[in-house]
Design a protein around this motif. Structure first.
Motif, PDB file in Angstrom:
ATOM      1  N   ILE A 100      -1.605   2.312   9.796  1.00  0.00           N
ATOM      2  CA  ILE A 100      -0.266   2.763   9.430  1.00  0.00           C
ATOM      3  C   ILE A 100      -0.308   3.552   8.120  1.00  0.00           C
ATOM      4  CG2 ILE A 100       2.047   1.987   8.738  1.00  0.00           C
ATOM      5  CD1 ILE A 100       1.654  -0.400  10.656  1.00  0.00           C
ATOM      6  N   VAL A 101      -1.127   3.102   7.180  1.00  0.00           N
ATOM      7  CA  VAL A 101      -1.290   3.827   5.916  1.00  0.00           C
ATOM      8  C   VAL A 101      -1.768   5.253   6.187  1.00  0.00           C
ATOM      9  CG1 VAL A 101      -2.733   3.986   3.843  1.00  0.00           C
ATOM     10  CG2 VAL A 101      -1.664   1.815   4.446  1.00  0.00           C
ATOM     11  N   ALA A 102      -2.748   5.398   7.067  1.00  0.00           N
ATOM     12  CA  ALA A 102      -3.252   6.732   7.398  1.00  0.00           C
ATOM     13  C   ALA A 102      -2.161   7.590   8.027  1.00  0.00           C
ATOM     14  CB  ALA A 102      -4.448   6.619   8.353  1.00  0.00           C
ATOM     15  N   LEU A 103      -1.364   6.991   8.908  1.00  0.00           N
ATOM     16  CA  LEU A 103      -0.286   7.729   9.573  1.00  0.00           C
ATOM     17  C   LEU A 103       0.812   8.144   8.601  1.00  0.00           C
ATOM     18  CD1 LEU A 103       0.053   5.647  12.882  1.00  0.00           C
ATOM     19  CD2 LEU A 103      -1.055   7.873  12.558  1.00  0.00           C
ATOM     20  N   CYS A 104       0.892   7.469   7.471  1.00  0.00           N
ATOM     21  CA  CYS A 104       1.862   7.836   6.439  1.00  0.00           C
ATOM     22  C   CYS A 104       1.261   8.828   5.443  1.00  0.00           C
ATOM     23  CB  CYS A 104       2.349   6.592   5.694  1.00  0.00           C
ATOM     24  SG  CYS A 104       3.375   5.476   6.651  1.00  0.00           S
TER      25      CYS A 104
ATOM     26  N   MET B   4       0.820  -1.217   0.000  1.00  0.00           N
ATOM     27  CA  MET B   4       0.000   0.000   0.000  1.00  0.00           C
ATOM     28  C   MET B   4       0.848   1.259   0.000  1.00  0.00           C
ATOM     29  SD  MET B   4      -3.337  -0.407  -0.087  1.00  0.00           S
ATOM     30  CE  MET B   4      -3.959   1.058   0.718  1.00  0.00           C
ATOM     31  N   VAL B   5       1.803   1.341   0.918  1.00  0.00           N
ATOM     32  CA  VAL B   5       2.587   2.568   1.069  1.00  0.00           C
ATOM     33  C   VAL B   5       3.732   2.523   0.066  1.00  0.00           C
ATOM     34  CG1 VAL B   5       3.771   4.093   2.684  1.00  0.00           C
ATOM     35  CG2 VAL B   5       1.980   2.568   3.510  1.00  0.00           C
ATOM     36  N   GLY B   6       3.430   2.819  -1.167  1.00  0.00           N
ATOM     37  CA  GLY B   6       4.442   2.811  -2.215  1.00  0.00           C
ATOM     38  C   GLY B   6       5.125   4.157  -2.334  1.00  0.00           C
ATOM     39  N   ALA B   7       6.091   4.217  -3.240  1.00  0.00           N
ATOM     40  CA  ALA B   7       6.821   5.466  -3.456  1.00  0.00           C
ATOM     41  C   ALA B   7       5.898   6.569  -3.959  1.00  0.00           C
ATOM     42  CB  ALA B   7       7.965   5.227  -4.443  1.00  0.00           C
TER      43      ALA B   7
END
Length: 440
Positions: free
Chosen positions: A268-272, A43-46
Motif C-alpha cells: 500500500i505504501v508503494a501504491l501511495c 508510514m504514509v504520513g502527510a
C-alpha cells in the motif's frame, strides 16, 4: 522498559500486572490486519505530499533510484525486525530498545536506541501537531472565505484538544478504529494528489531541469531532497511495539501474522508513494510546490477535502507514534520512580506530553527544517541500518555470504543518508532564520 531486567524483587505476578497495564503489552489479541493498519498509518504520513518536491530537487534518475531503493531497503530491514522479535526462544522483544539492549548490552543499548527513537516519535508528533492545525486552518480559509481570519496557533490548540481526549485510550489495540480511519484518509488524500494532478496533464513549459540557479543551490537542494525521502520511511520505530500486541505461541509465532500485515502495508505504501512522487513531478516539473495539493490550486472543494483528510489522518498517526512514548514514560515512572499504576498517573503523563508537543509546535515555526536535521541523524539509522547492525551482532551471518553483503550495503546506504541529509536542512535554517517569528 524491559521488565525481565528490572527490579529483581518484583514477583512474577507483579511483573505480569505491570505488563498488563502498560500500553504496548496490555492487549495481545491483535490480528494480522491490525499490523497492516498501524503500519500504513505510521508510514504514509502527510510528508508524502512533499515527495514530488523532493523529486524536483533530486531529478528523475537519482530521485526514482533513491525512492525505490529506500522502499526495498526498509522493507528488508522491516522483515529483519519482525524476525528478531522472538529470536531468543521463550522471550519477546516487545520494544525497540529491548532488542537494542540484547544486541549492544544493557546500558549501551538504551543510549543507542532510546534517544533516536524519541527523536523520531516525539519529532513526528510535533510535526503532526503543526500539520493538523495548519490543515484545519487551510480548510477554514477555503470554506469560509468571508469569515474573520483566525491565527494558525489557535487551530493547533484545537487539534491538541482532540489529542488530550484521544490520548486517554489505554493501549495500542484500543486505537485500531482510529488508526483504520487514518489509513483510509491517507489513501484518500494520496489518491487526490496524484489523480487530480494526472487529470490536469503536463503543464505548459514544464521543465525537469534544476529548480535552483546556482551549483551551490543544486547541491544543498539535493541533500535536502535526501532528507525528505528518509523522513518518508520512519515507521520502523514502532514495528516491535505493534508486533507485541499480537498473540504468540511456539506453534503460531507472532512473526507470521506480523509479516503478512507488514507486507500488505508496504504494498500500500508503494501504491501511495510512487504515483504521488512520479505523477506530481511529471505534471509540474521544477515548479512543483513543497505540498503537491497547493500546486493544484483548484477546484477549491477538492483541496478543502484533501486538507480535511490530512487532519483525520494525523489524528491517528499522532497516537501510533505516541503510544510507545507513553509506554516508555509510564514504565519509567512505575519501575524506576515507584509510582503506582493508576488512571491519574496515565492522565497526567499523557496530558503533559500532548501539552509539550503543542507548545513546541506553536513556538518554533522552523521545526520542520530542524526535524530534517534530526531526521537524518535518527530517522535513517532506526529504519535503514540499525536493524542490520543488530542482525549482524545477533544472527552472525557468515562473512561474505549474501546476507552479510546485503546488510553491509544497507548500512553504507543508510549511513550516507545520515551524513548527507541534514546538511541541506541546516543551510535552509540558516538562510531562512531572518524571517522566523517565534509563536507565529
Amino acid at each position: 522498559m524491559d521488565l525481565e531486567k528490572q527490579k529483581i524483587e518484583l514477583t512474577e505476578e507483579e511483573k505480569k500486572n505491570i505488563n498488563d497495564w502498560l500500553p504496548v503489552t496490555a492487549d495481545r489479541n491483535a490480528k494480522w490486519w491490525y499490523a497492516a493498519i498501524h503500519n500504513v498509518t505510521c508510514m504514509v504520513g502527510a510528508g508524502i505530499l512533499g515527495l514530488p518536491y523532493a523529486m524536483s530537487q533530486l531529478g528523475w534518475g537519482p530521485g526514482a533510484t533513491i525512492l525505490v531503493l529506500s522502499w526495498v531497503v526498509t522493507l528488508f530491514t522491516l522483515w529483519q525486525m519482525v524476525e528478531m522479535h522472538e529470536i531468543v526462544p521463550g522471550r519477546r522483544f516487545d520494544r525497540y530498545h529491548e532488542l537494542g539492549q540484547y544486541a549492544f548490552g544493557e546500558k549501551l543499548g538504551i543510549w543507542l536506541v532510546v534517544p533516536q527513537q524519541l527523536i523520531v516519535q516525539a519529532g513526528c508528533d510535533i510535526v503532526y501537531m503543526v500539520t493538523g492545525g495548519t490543515c484545519m486552518w487551510q480548510f477554514y480559509s477555503i470554506v469560509c472565505k468571508n469569515c474573520k481570519p483566525i491565527k494558525r496557533s489557535y487551530f493547533i490548540m484545537l487539534f491538541a484538544a482532540t489529542q488530550f481526549f484521544i490520548s486517554n485510550l489505554p493501549n495500542f489495540n484500543s486505537i485500531t478504529t482510529l488508526s483504520f480511519a487514518a489509513a483510509v484518509m491517507s489513501l484518500s488524500y494520496s489518491a487526490i494528489a496524484w489523480i487530480a494532478s494526472a487529470m490536469r496533464g503536463v503543464q505548459p513549459h514544464t521543465s525537469y531541469g534544476s529548480r535552483y540557479e546556482t551549483n551551490v543551490g543544486n547541491m544543498f537542494g539535493f541533500l535536502s531532497g535526501l532528507g525528505t525521502v528518509a523522513f518518508a520511511f520512519s515507521g520502523h520505530n514502532v514495528v516491535l511495539e505493534i508486533q507485541a500486541t499480537i498473540a504468540s505461541s511456539p506453534d503460531k509465532p507472532s512473526k507470521k501474522p506480523m509479516w503478512k500485515g507488514s507486507l500488505l502495508a508496504y504494498i500500500i505504501v508503494a501504491l501511495c508513494y510512487f504515483p504521488v512522487a512520479f505523477v506530481g513531478y511529471l505534471v509540474f516539473g521544477d515548479t512543483v510546490k513543497d505540498n503537491i495539493v497547493t500546486s493544484l490550486e483548484k477546484p477549491a472543494w477538492l483541496i478543502a477535502a484533501a486538507n480535511l483528510f490530512v487532519v483525520i489522518h494525523v489524528m491517528g498517526s499522532y497516537q501510533v507514534f505516541a503510544m510507545p512514548v507513553f509506554d516508555m514514560l509510564e514504565s519509567f515512572l512505575v519501575l524506576r520512580l515507584n509510582c503506582k499504576p493508576s488512571r491519574l498517573l496515565r492522565l497526567t503523563t499523557r496530558s503533559t506530553y500532548v501539552a509539550v508537543t503543542m507548545f513546541l509546535g506553536i513556538a518554533f515555526p522552523f521545526f520542520g527544517s530542524l526535524l530534517s536535521v534530526l531526521g537524518g541523524i535518527a530517522f535513517a539509522p532506526t529504519s535503514y541500518y540499525l536493524p542490520c547492525i543488530i542482525w549482524l551482532l545477533i544472527c552472525k551471518p557468515k562473512r561474505y555470504s549474501l546476507s552479510w553483503f546485503v546488510n553491509w550495503f544497507c548500512i553504507i546506504f543508510g549511513a550516507s543518508l545520515t551524513i548527507l541529509a541534514p546538511i541541506g536542512a541546516v543551510r535552509e535554517i540558516i538562510v531562512q532564520s531572518s524571517t522566523y517569528k517565534f509563536f507565529s
